[in-house]
Design a protein around this motif. Structure first.
Motif, mmCIF file in Angstrom:
data_model
loop_
_atom_site.group_PDB
_atom_site.id
_atom_site.type_symbol
_atom_site.label_atom_id
_atom_site.label_comp_id
_atom_site.label_asym_id
_atom_site.label_seq_id
_atom_site.Cartn_x
_atom_site.Cartn_y
_atom_site.Cartn_z
ATOM 1 N N LYS A 1 31.821 96.013 -29.489
ATOM 2 C CA LYS A 1 32.863 96.446 -30.606
ATOM 3 C C LYS A 1 33.694 97.723 -30.076
ATOM 4 N N LYS A 2 33.081 98.605 -29.423
ATOM 5 C CA LYS A 2 33.576 99.881 -28.765
ATOM 6 C C LYS A 2 34.615 99.310 -27.829
ATOM 7 N N ARG A 3 34.487 98.367 -26.984
ATOM 8 C CA ARG A 3 35.446 97.851 -26.057
ATOM 9 C C ARG A 3 36.739 97.319 -26.735
ATOM 10 N N ILE A 4 36.341 96.498 -27.727
ATOM 11 C CA ILE A 4 37.648 96.153 -28.431
ATOM 12 C C ILE A 4 38.497 97.090 -28.760
ATOM 13 N N GLU A 5 37.685 98.324 -29.259
ATOM 14 C CA GLU A 5 38.534 99.429 -30.012
ATOM 15 C C GLU A 5 39.327 99.960 -29.148
ATOM 16 N N SER A 6 38.868 100.203 -27.804
ATOM 17 C CA SER A 6 39.336 100.657 -26.533
ATOM 18 C C SER A 6 40.545 99.622 -26.235
ATOM 19 N N LEU A 7 40.376 98.497 -26.292
ATOM 20 C CA LEU A 7 41.765 97.643 -25.873
ATOM 21 C C LEU A 7 42.758 97.565 -27.028
ATOM 22 N N ILE A 8 42.459 97.942 -28.301
ATOM 23 C CA ILE A 8 43.235 98.070 -29.257
ATOM 24 C C ILE A 8 44.135 99.234 -29.073
ATOM 25 N N GLU A 9 43.582 100.214 -28.902
ATOM 26 C CA GLU A 9 43.903 101.466 -28.256
ATOM 27 C C GLU A 9 45.196 101.567 -27.186
ATOM 28 N N ARG A 10 44.684 100.666 -26.216
ATOM 29 C CA ARG A 10 45.648 100.592 -25.086
ATOM 30 C C ARG A 10 46.713 99.359 -25.181
ATOM 31 N N GLU A 11 46.551 98.683 -26.633
ATOM 32 C CA GLU A 11 47.611 97.609 -26.903
ATOM 33 C C GLU A 11 47.357 96.443 -26.289
ATOM 34 N N PHE A 12 46.111 96.228 -25.790
ATOM 35 C CA PHE A 12 45.795 94.644 -25.222
ATOM 36 C C PHE A 12 45.767 93.676 -26.630
ATOM 37 N N LEU A 13 45.233 94.146 -27.952
ATOM 38 C CA LEU A 13 44.873 93.463 -29.110
ATOM 39 C C LEU A 13 45.461 94.435 -30.173
ATOM 40 N N GLU A 14 45.479 93.636 -31.134
ATOM 41 C CA GLU A 14 45.742 94.354 -32.483
ATOM 42 C C GLU A 14 45.042 93.732 -33.475
ATOM 43 N N ARG A 15 44.872 94.577 -34.936
ATOM 44 C CA ARG A 15 44.306 93.856 -35.846
ATOM 45 C C ARG A 15 45.019 93.169 -36.630
ATOM 46 N N ASP A 16 44.751 92.022 -37.254
ATOM 47 C CA ASP A 16 45.368 91.381 -38.402
ATOM 48 C C ASP A 16 45.514 92.181 -39.611
ATOM 49 N N LYS A 17 47.008 92.399 -40.106
ATOM 50 C CA LYS A 17 47.265 93.307 -41.059
ATOM 51 C C LYS A 17 46.457 92.976 -42.363
ATOM 52 N N ASN A 18 46.388 91.892 -42.530
ATOM 53 C CA ASN A 18 45.626 91.357 -43.875
ATOM 54 C C ASN A 18 44.091 91.274 -43.523
ATOM 55 N N ASP A 19 43.683 90.827 -42.626
ATOM 56 C CA ASP A 19 42.285 90.767 -42.448
ATOM 57 C C ASP A 19 41.736 91.580 -41.355
ATOM 58 N N ARG A 20 41.131 92.740 -41.675
ATOM 59 C CA ARG A 20 40.885 93.674 -40.590
ATOM 60 C C ARG A 20 39.720 93.078 -39.392
ATOM 61 N N LYS A 21 39.136 92.023 -39.935
ATOM 62 C CA LYS A 21 38.094 91.325 -38.955
ATOM 63 C C LYS A 21 38.681 90.568 -37.753
ATOM 64 N N LEU A 22 39.962 90.107 -38.208
ATOM 65 C CA LEU A 22 40.878 89.276 -37.278
ATOM 66 C C LEU A 22 41.768 89.849 -36.317
ATOM 67 N N TYR A 23 41.684 89.662 -34.984
ATOM 68 C CA TYR A 23 42.169 90.070 -33.871
ATOM 69 C C TYR A 23 43.226 89.526 -33.222
ATOM 70 N N ARG A 24 44.302 89.863 -33.039
ATOM 71 C CA ARG A 24 45.444 89.170 -32.323
ATOM 72 C C ARG A 24 45.704 89.662 -30.817
ATOM 73 N N TYR A 25 46.055 88.637 -29.750
ATOM 74 C CA TYR A 25 46.346 89.105 -28.215
ATOM 75 C C TYR A 25 47.786 89.371 -28.398
ATOM 76 N N LEU A 26 47.746 90.640 -27.757
ATOM 77 C CA LEU A 26 49.218 91.024 -27.175
ATOM 78 C C LEU A 26 49.777 90.778 -25.860
ATOM 79 N N ALA A 27 50.617 89.853 -25.748
ATOM 80 C CA ALA A 27 50.971 89.299 -24.285
ATOM 81 C C ALA A 27 51.642 90.463 -23.817
#
Length: 734
Positions: free
Chosen positions: A708-734
């Motif tokens: 979970k912490k590594r996912i948060e780190s990847l979101i901060e570094r813009e590798f992933l993003e959370r879905d705007k409607n569903d916080r438990k859903l992640y999207r890959y940023l190319a």
């Protein structure tokens, strides 16, 4: 002739009826009846079977088939009634003999009668749907003889009594039993089943129910199983000798139910002789017997054995891996694990028919308790270190492979394989640098096994360490060729140049080298940096060794093989007779833990020590003082001073290693997350965690909190993003 007129011939019926003798049927039947009686009375030799056949043929031809058939039934019934009375009159053991004799006579007579009445059998009987002669004879025997009120129960009781006597060890006439049982089978399977088998099974169930109760109260488990096995074999033998083969499954089911199934739990848990006792004392025969008997029980016989075995192995293993005494000696700890595995492998092989379900249960048990101890990876690496340093010296290649295979078997059970890799790399480095490995082939063989198990990535750095050792030899050759003359009387130096990425990262511990050594070290540094651009050298004094020439009291000369730290300590005594711990620590700046270990090996050895410690003791304290032991002596000129092996890490060291492992895991977890998201594009949190664990479990079991912490780190570094409607859903940023 041709001119003559053709005549037509006509055949006309008889004008007069041919009269058949009105008493023909009666007379003919009387002849046949007399013949049947003669056959039964064993006087068939005087009969003309051809004439009798013709008489029977004519009766059927002249439509007297009914009279012939009913006469046969009446005659046979009458005769069998007489036979029945003579059988009933037989006393005691003669009863079965008389029955058997009369049965054999009846069969012979029936054969002759069938031959005489063959025409009726072929024509009249099929057209009128009556019972054929032979079958009729059997049916009448059954109804008149076997099912007579006095014979039926008596026959059943007699047969069951004989079986009972045989079970109690008496010898009975099996040939006679076989004949009587065959008679019942010939009369039809229902006769055999209703008149004998059904009662036989009921009586057997009662017999074995009582016997098993007596045995269970008076015997231990091993003896009980022997008796049950013997009874089962006896019943199989009984079926093969004189019962219908179809009774085999039924009677064995009875014995299995009464002697095994009804007492399974008690047999498994029997005090002082049950399954655990058999496992502890390696009772292979008893265990094999238990396995074979319990396997016969359809509803979970082996499951009970397997569950109890699994529970006991887990308890034993848990006790072993959590026992504080055992943790003091890692090599003994691992050896005990291997001994435990060997013990149960042998049991499964010899007693449990190599049953895969038992093997799987054993594997899952080992995986369970080995991972209860967080230090298992370290201890397994220490075991390997011990074996490859000295334990396998003089051992054949085949035996070396056996030991390495056993190590790999324990390695497979580890969930934290990366922790093992960390320790293994440290221990391998020390072996290579000290030249203490028993066999390079054995070292490489283990690396190949690890590579096969975990892939190239796992062993690439280990292979790099071997490459560095070879490159260093070439470097030293060049150094001596280039600066040989300049070195003069300087101490001879051999340097291993290690690639930082391949070898265990060690903080460069400060250590003040003696002045004599520093000079030649600087010459090597200049040479190396002159031949290689863009490189830096830092000395790893904690990993080196040295050969010192020493002169003790009475002029005794020795060459001491010591570690670099030991050399630094001993060289201080060239300028001082007595030094305190604090003085040595200040002069050398060796880290405290290493210094204590170094002094321990110099001053507290079991054989004569190079230094004397005051006060005398096994442990090094900060207020100790040291001096050269003038009385040191050895039969050997070259004396190797062993460093007290870094058996197991201290708690702080262990925490530090854990910290480094956790740090190393972070990029691996992140790489797995990115790989998964790159292929799936959109994924919910739980599925990401499950996929990451699945991908990395061959190396270690990632903690979901860390993922979970590594996912948060990847979101901060813009590798992933959370879905705007569903916080438990992640999207890959190319």
């Amino acid at each position: 002739m041709s001119g003559q007129k053709k005549k037509n011939f006509q055949i006309e019926a008889f004008k007069h009826r041919v009269m058949v003798d009105p008493k023909y049927a009666e007379k003919t039947w009387k002849i046949l009846e007399h013949a049947i009686q003669e056959i039964y009375n064993h006087n068939a030799s005087g009969l003309s079977f051809e004439e009798l056949y013709r008489n029977a043929y004519n009766m059927v031809l002249h439509k007297f088939g009914e009279k012939l058939y009913s006469g046969l039934v009446t005659t046979m019934t009458s005769h069998l009634s007489d036979i029945s009375k003579s059988i009933e009159a037989a006393q005691g053991e003669l009863f079965l003999e008389e029955l058997n004799r009369k049965w054999l006579d009846h069969n012979k007579a029936l054969q002759m009668i069938r031959d005489i009445l063959m025409y009726m059998d072929r024509t009249f009987i099929p057209s009128t749907h009556k019972t054929p002669v032979h079958e009729l004879g059997l049916n009448l025997w059954r109804d008149v003889v076997i099912h007579s009120c006095k014979t039926q129960i008596r026959l059943q009781d007699t047969l069951l009594e004989l079986v009972h006597r045989e079970r109690n060890g008496e010898v009975i006439n099996r040939g006679l039993m076989r004949s009587i049982i065959k008679m019942l089978m010939d009369l039809g399977s229902s006769v055999y089943q209703d008149d004998f088998e059904q009662h036989f099974l009921e009586v057997s169930a009662n017999f074995y129910g009582l016997e098993s109760q007596q045995y269970i109260e008076s015997c231990d488990c091993g003896d009980y199983l022997k008796k049950a096995e013997r009874r089962l074999n006896e019943e199989m033998e009984r079926v093969s000798h004189y019962l219908d083969a179809r009774s085999l499954e039924k009677i064995t089911n009875v014995v299995e139910k009464e002697m095994i199934e009804n007492h399974m739990h008690r047999l498994v848990h029997m005090e002082n002789s049950g399954l655990v006792n058999m496992l502890v004392n390696d009772k292979y025969d008893d265990l094999g017997r238990k396995y074979n008997l319990f396997r016969r029980v359809a509803n979970g016989g082996l499951l009970i054995v397997r569950d109890v075995m699994t529970s006991y192995i887990r308890d034993t293993g848990k006790q072993l891996v959590t026992d504080p005494e055992r943790l003091k000696d890692p090599v003994d700890f691992v050896q005990r694990l291997l001994d435990l595995k060997d013990k149960y492998d042998k049991i499964i092989s010899l007693a449990f028919n190599n049953d895969k379900t038992f093997q799987n249960a054993l594997n899952s048990s080992f995986e369970y308790f080995i991972n209860l101890n967080a230090r298992s990876p370290e201890f397994i690496s220490l075991f390997v270190d011990d074996k490859l340093r000295k334990g396998l010296k003089g051992v054949s290649e085949e035996d070396v492979e056996v030991v390495l295979d056993k190590v790999m078997m324990l390695f497979r059970y580890l969930q934290e394989k990366d922790v093992f890799e960390k320790y293994y790399k440290q221990h391998l480095a020390k072996r290579l640098l000290a030249g203490k490995t028993v066999s390079d082939d054995a070292e490489r063989s283990l690396i190949v096994k690890l590579k096969t198990e975990c892939g190239y990535q796992f062993t690439s750095k280990l292979e790099g360490m071997f490459t560095d050792m070879k490159t260093s030899q070439d470097t030293m050759q060049g150094f001596h060729e280039s600066l040989g003359a300049e070195l003069g009387d300087s101490p001879s130096l051999t340097v291993q140049v290690l690639t930082t990425g391949s070898w265990p990262t060690q903080p460069s511990a400060t250590c003040n080298l003696p002045a004599e050594i520093l000079g030649v070290c600087e010459k090597f540094r200049s040479y190396y940096l002159g031949t290689h651009t863009g490189r830096r050298l830092s000395w790893q004094t904690n990993m080196g060794t040295a050969d010192l020439k020493a002169i003790f009291g009475k002029g005794q000369k020795h060459e001491l093989n010591v570690s670099t730290y030991q050399m630094c300590v001993l060289m201080l005594f060239n300028n001082a007779d007595r030094l305190s711990y604090k003085e040595i620590e200040q002069a050398t700046e060796i880290p405290a833990s290493d210094l204590k270990r170094c002094l321990q090996s110099l001053a507290c050895a079991r054989v004569k020590s190079v230094l004397r410690k005051e006060p005398i003791g096994r442990d090094i304290a900060e207020d100790d003082a040291f001096s050269v032991n003038d009385k040191f002596s050895s039969k050997l000129y070259k004396v190797r001073i062993s460093t007290v092996a870094a058996q197991r890490e201290s708690e702080p060291e262990n925490q530090e290693t854990r910290q480094r492992v956790e740090e190393d895991r972070k990029p691996q977890i992140e790489a797995a997350i990115v790989r998964i998201m790159k292929s799936r594009r959109v994924l919910d949190h739980n599925n990401i965690v499950a996929e990451v664990i699945k991908q990395l479990q061959s190396r270690f079991l990632p903690n979901p909190v860390v993922i979970k912490k590594r996912i948060e780190s990847l979101i901060e570094r813009e590798f992933l993003e959370r879905d705007k409607n569903d916080r438990k859903l992640y999207r890959y940023l190319a």
